[in-house]
Design an enzyme around this catalytic site. Structure first.
Site, PDB file in Angstrom:
ATOM      1  N   LYS A  67       0.855  -1.198   0.000  1.00 38.72           N
ATOM      2  CA  LYS A  67       0.000   0.000   0.000  1.00 38.72           C
ATOM      3  C   LYS A  67       0.884   1.239   0.000  1.00 38.72           C
ATOM      4  O   LYS A  67       1.904   1.273   0.723  1.00 38.72           O
ATOM      5  CB  LYS A  67      -0.902  -0.031   1.241  1.00 38.72           C
ATOM      6  CG  LYS A  67      -1.968   1.063   1.295  1.00 38.72           C
ATOM      7  CD  LYS A  67      -2.854   0.879   2.537  1.00 38.72           C
ATOM      8  CE  LYS A  67      -3.984   1.881   2.617  1.00 38.72           C
ATOM      9  NZ  LYS A  67      -4.849   1.668   3.808  1.00 38.72           N
ATOM     10  N   SER A 143      -9.689   1.695   2.649  1.00 36.11           N
ATOM     11  CA  SER A 143      -8.802   2.471   1.814  1.00 36.11           C
ATOM     12  C   SER A 143      -7.734   1.644   1.096  1.00 36.11           C
ATOM     13  O   SER A 143      -7.091   2.150   0.178  1.00 36.11           O
ATOM     14  CB  SER A 143      -8.110   3.546   2.658  1.00 36.11           C
ATOM     15  OG  SER A 143      -7.280   2.953   3.635  1.00 36.11           O
ATOM     16  N   SER A 167      -9.904  -0.621   6.842  1.00 37.85           N
ATOM     17  CA  SER A 167      -9.300  -0.457   5.511  1.00 37.85           C
ATOM     18  C   SER A 167      -8.589  -1.674   4.948  1.00 37.85           C
ATOM     19  O   SER A 167      -8.243  -1.670   3.768  1.00 37.85           O
ATOM     20  CB  SER A 167      -8.324   0.708   5.526  1.00 37.85           C
ATOM     21  OG  SER A 167      -9.022   1.907   5.356  1.00 37.85           O
TER      22      SER A 167
HETATM   23  N1  GLN Z   1     -13.225   4.064   6.319  1.00 35.75           N
HETATM   24  C1  GLN Z   1     -12.594   4.483   7.529  1.00 35.75           C
HETATM   25  C2  GLN Z   1     -12.186   5.940   7.401  1.00 35.75           C
HETATM   26  O1  GLN Z   1     -12.488   6.511   6.417  1.00 35.75           O
HETATM   27  C3  GLN Z   1     -11.413   3.608   7.846  1.00 35.75           C
HETATM   28  C4  GLN Z   1     -10.213   3.916   7.045  1.00 35.75           C
HETATM   29  C5  GLN Z   1      -9.016   3.073   7.431  1.00 35.75           C
HETATM   30  O2  GLN Z   1      -9.147   2.034   8.067  1.00 35.75           O
HETATM   31  N2  GLN Z   1      -7.845   3.569   7.088  1.00 35.75           N
HETATM   32  O3  GLN Z   1     -11.601   6.515   8.255  1.00 35.75           O
END
Ligand code: GLN
Length: 470
Positions: A67, A143, A167
């Site tokens: 990532k 994400s 994410s």
């Molecule tokens: N969807 C969540 C957010 O927008 C989690 C994102 C993540 O785990 N990095 O914060």
């Protein structure tokens, strides 16, 4: 092929690390144009490493997709942001990268993500759109959407993602792959660009539970460079993997099976639960009474920490710098205004607000107290059961929607994945079938399994049993 199967082929002399990389490069050239999972890859450097790969090491010769918020020496680390996409190169390896290299793996490829990991669709990337390989009109989730999409599309063997509130698990569920969020403190975050430091964890996205266990084995363990990383021994995650679920108690929290779940998701998750029962697990109904507060609590704490962490992006030390500033304040302001996208700005504004004097007690202080209640819910549940089962996301992957998407609606879709991060426990998403949804015919569904803090060995064992049914 799975990482495990590729390792067997390597050891049997049926393939070589350079042949694996060459095949991956071919798959990327053929398919990544439509999926958009890779932001960049560095084939020449990887080929040079592959030529010297030590096959006697546990991940010897295996390329791993990373990532693009985890630092790899000399490579870009854009975080999906304009801020870091112009000229930033990582000056060092993250600890997980150092550990992967020590296990013989080759970090290969930089995967798209929501900007600074803020989002659930990868649509918040400032750099490109990633599509779900099961239906190119749909989001891959996020994400870690690039990581999940590439593993699902067979343009990566396995990948690393990061999980602050879902994410890793949510894109794994949407793309039909395995995604593991380790317990807080199990894996070092040194070299992960921080989003919300009390919640962030790095973990694998893979094509099998065994692959996830192999990667966790390599990246887990203490690190003097991350004081939150626990100095406790790492168990053997592979030994008991096939021991099954006979006699284990699996909890079904009523709050995770209520209204608002798509019927197809409910059907697949319930079938996965019944299949575990058929293998000898005992199902236990239970309650996690503070679940309803998880979304509100997370969306105070995570932005608060993000607003602090992102203050380092000021146009001085990293990435984008505004041209011809009038003075230092103008330099800070315009660099940030030009460099950050709308969701990141929204988080910084929310976070700054809940931390500001006069509001701190009402929002941030309150949220910390509720966080304790959520953690206690899990502590009392794990006094009764070995693991907890739930859906990962209320619906399968939605269609790509760009800026038309309502942020509050997005936040609410994280309802099942946020609490494990608030509590610091481990959690995994395992594919449990497909369903039709909103015009799509065969969209993957994930089963979420939650385990107690540092309970990854048993979590993986249950996940392996669930995988055998899928
Ligand atoms: N969807 C969540 C957010 O927008 C989690 C994102 C993540 O785990 N990095 O914060």
């Amino acid at each position: 092929m799975t990482l495990t199967a590729l390792r067997q082929q390597l050891l049997a002399g049926e393939t070589t690390p350079t042949a694996i990389l060459a095949r991956l490069a071919g798959a990327i050239a053929a398919r990544d144009g439509r999926t958009g999972a890779y932001l960049s890859h560095h084939l020449e450097a990887a080929m040079a490493e592959a030529a010297h790969a030590d096959l006697s090491l546990p991940l010897g010769g295996i390329p791993i997709a990373i990532k693009d918020n985890i630092n790899v020496l000399g490579q870009p680390c854009t975080c999906g942001s304009k801020f870091l996409s112009e000229n930033y190169r990582s000056p060092y390896d993250a600890t997980v990268i150092r550990k992967l290299r020590a296990a013989g793996a080759i970090p290969f490829g930089r995967m798209n993500l929501d900007e600074f990991a803020m989002g659930s669709s990868t649509e918040n990337s400032a750099l490109q759109t990633t599509r779900n390989p099961h239906d190119l009109q749909r989001i891959p989730g996020g994400s870690s959407g690039g990581s999940a999409a590439a593993v699902a599309d067979h343009t990566a063997v396995a990948a690393l993602g990061s999980d602050t509130g879902g994410s890793i698990r949510q894109p794994a569920s949407h793309c039909g792959v395995v995604g593991l969020k380790p317990s807080y403190g199990r894996v070092s975050r040194y070299g992960l660009v921080a989003f919300a430091s009390s919640l962030d964890q790095i973990g694998p996205l893979t094509r099998s539970v065994e692959d996830a266990a192999r990667i966790l084995q390599a990246i887990a363990g203490p690190d003097p460079l991350d004081s939150t990383c626990l100095d406790v021994p790492v168990p053997d995650y592979l030994g008991g993997l096939n021991d099954g679920v006979k006699g284990l108690k699996l909890g079904l929290p009523q709050e995770y099976f209520g209204d608002g779940i798509d019927p197809g998701v409910r059907r697949q998750v319930e079938a996965a639960v019944q299949a575990l029962a058929a293998q000898g697990a005992e199902l236990v109904d239970l309650s996690l009474p503070h679940t309803a507060y998880a979304v509100a609590t997370y969306y105070v704490i995570a932005p608060a920490e993000a607003s602090s962490n992102l203050s380092r992006f000021d146009g001085i030390r990293y990435g984008h710098r505004a041209a011809n500033p009038a003075d230092i304040a103008d330099l800070y302001q315009r660099s940030r205004e030009e460099g950050f996208g709308p969701e990141v700005k929204r988080r910084i504004i929310l976070g700054t607000y809940v931390l500001s004097s006069g509001y701190y007690d009402a929002y941030y202080g309150r949220a910390q107290q509720v966080r304790t209640l959520i953690r206690r819910d899990f502590e009392s549940a794990f006094a009764r059961v070995d693991a907890i089962l739930s859906p990962v996301v209320p619906t399968p992957a939605r269609k790509l929607g760009g800026t038309a998407i309502d942020p509050l609606h997005e936040y609410l879709s994280d309802v099942f994945t946020l609490a494990p991060n608030l509590a610091g426990i481990c959690a995994i998403s395992v594919p449990c079938g497909v369903t039709a949804f909103d015009g799509g015919s065969a969209l993957p569904v994930g089963l979420q399994i939650l385990g107690p803090h540092l309970g990854e060995a048993r979590l993986l064992r249950i996940a392996r049993a669930a995988e055998l049914n899928a």
